[in-house]
Design an enzyme around this catalytic site. Sequence first.
Site, short mmCIF file in Angstrom:
data_model
loop_
_atom_site.label_atom_id
_atom_site.label_comp_id
_atom_site.label_asym_id
_atom_site.label_seq_id
_atom_site.Cartn_x
_atom_site.Cartn_y
_atom_site.Cartn_z
CG HIS A 17 13.85 1.33 -22.25
ND1 HIS A 17 12.85 1.04 -22.85
CD2 HIS A 17 14.28 -0.17 -21.51
CE1 HIS A 17 12.02 -0.25 -23.09
NE2 HIS A 17 13.34 -0.80 -21.79
CE LYS A 41 8.96 -9.32 -22.77
NZ LYS A 41 9.88 -8.10 -22.04
NE ARG A 92 9.78 -1.34 -15.65
CZ ARG A 92 9.11 -2.01 -16.29
NH1 ARG A 92 8.52 -1.64 -17.14
NH2 ARG A 92 9.38 -3.60 -15.60
CB SER A 130 8.13 -2.88 -24.69
OG SER A 130 9.93 -2.20 -24.28
#
Length: 158
Positions: A17, A41, A92, A130
Site C-alpha cells: 500500500h 471482512k 497487483r 494484508s
Amino acid sequence: MKKAIYPGSFDPITNGHMDILIRASKVFDEVIVLVADNASKSHRFNAAQRVEMIEEAIKEFKLSNVKVDSTSGLSVQYAKKVGASHMIRGLRAVSDFEYEFQLAAANEYIDQTIDCVFFMSHNEKAFISSSAVNELYENGVDISKLVPASVLKMYKKK
Ligand code: COA
C-alpha cells in the site's frame, strides 16, 4: 488543487500500500488515506488502530501532503464531502482487475464525478496482502520487510 482519496480496509497497511501511496502523493497535491470497512471482512485491527498505524507510517515515510481519516459510510460520498476528485486504487495482478472493475462501476453509479485512478504494484510488492501478512505473523515469520515500523509495533502491542 488536485485532491484524491486512497480508500481501503488497510488491516493492516503494508509496504505494498505504501508503494502505491508514495507514487500517488507525487501526482496529487493532497492524498487522504481513507480507512473504510469492507462489509464482507472481519477486521483484526479496529479503525482507530488502523488510523494510528497509518499516521505513523506517513511520518516515517515523510509524506507531507498525505493525511489519514476513516469513514463508516461510502468512500465516494466521503470523497465528495472533502472535495476530492479522484479515488486511488492499486492493481497487483489480473485477478485484482475484475474486483476493481466492479467496485469502480458501483462507485460510478453512486457518483460519476469521482474518477478512479489505478497504480500498478511493483513486481516485488505484488504478492503482499494484508491477510498474508497476518498469516505470516501468526506463524512466526519475520514481516519487518513487508510492513511499516508502526505496524510491527502495533502487532507486538496487541
Ligand atoms: N499492496 C498490498 N495489498 C494490496 C494492494 C497493494 N498495492 N492492493 C490491494 N491489496 C490487498 C489488501 O491488502 C487487501 O488484502 P486482504 O483481502 O488480504 O485484506 C485486498 O487487497 C483488498 O483490500 P483493499 O484494497 O483494502 O480493499 P477492500 O476490498 O478491503 O476494501 C474498500 C475496499 C474499503 C475501498 C471498499 O470496501 C469501500 O470503499 N468501502 C466503503 C463502502 C463503499 O464505498 N463501498 C463501495 C460501494 S458498494
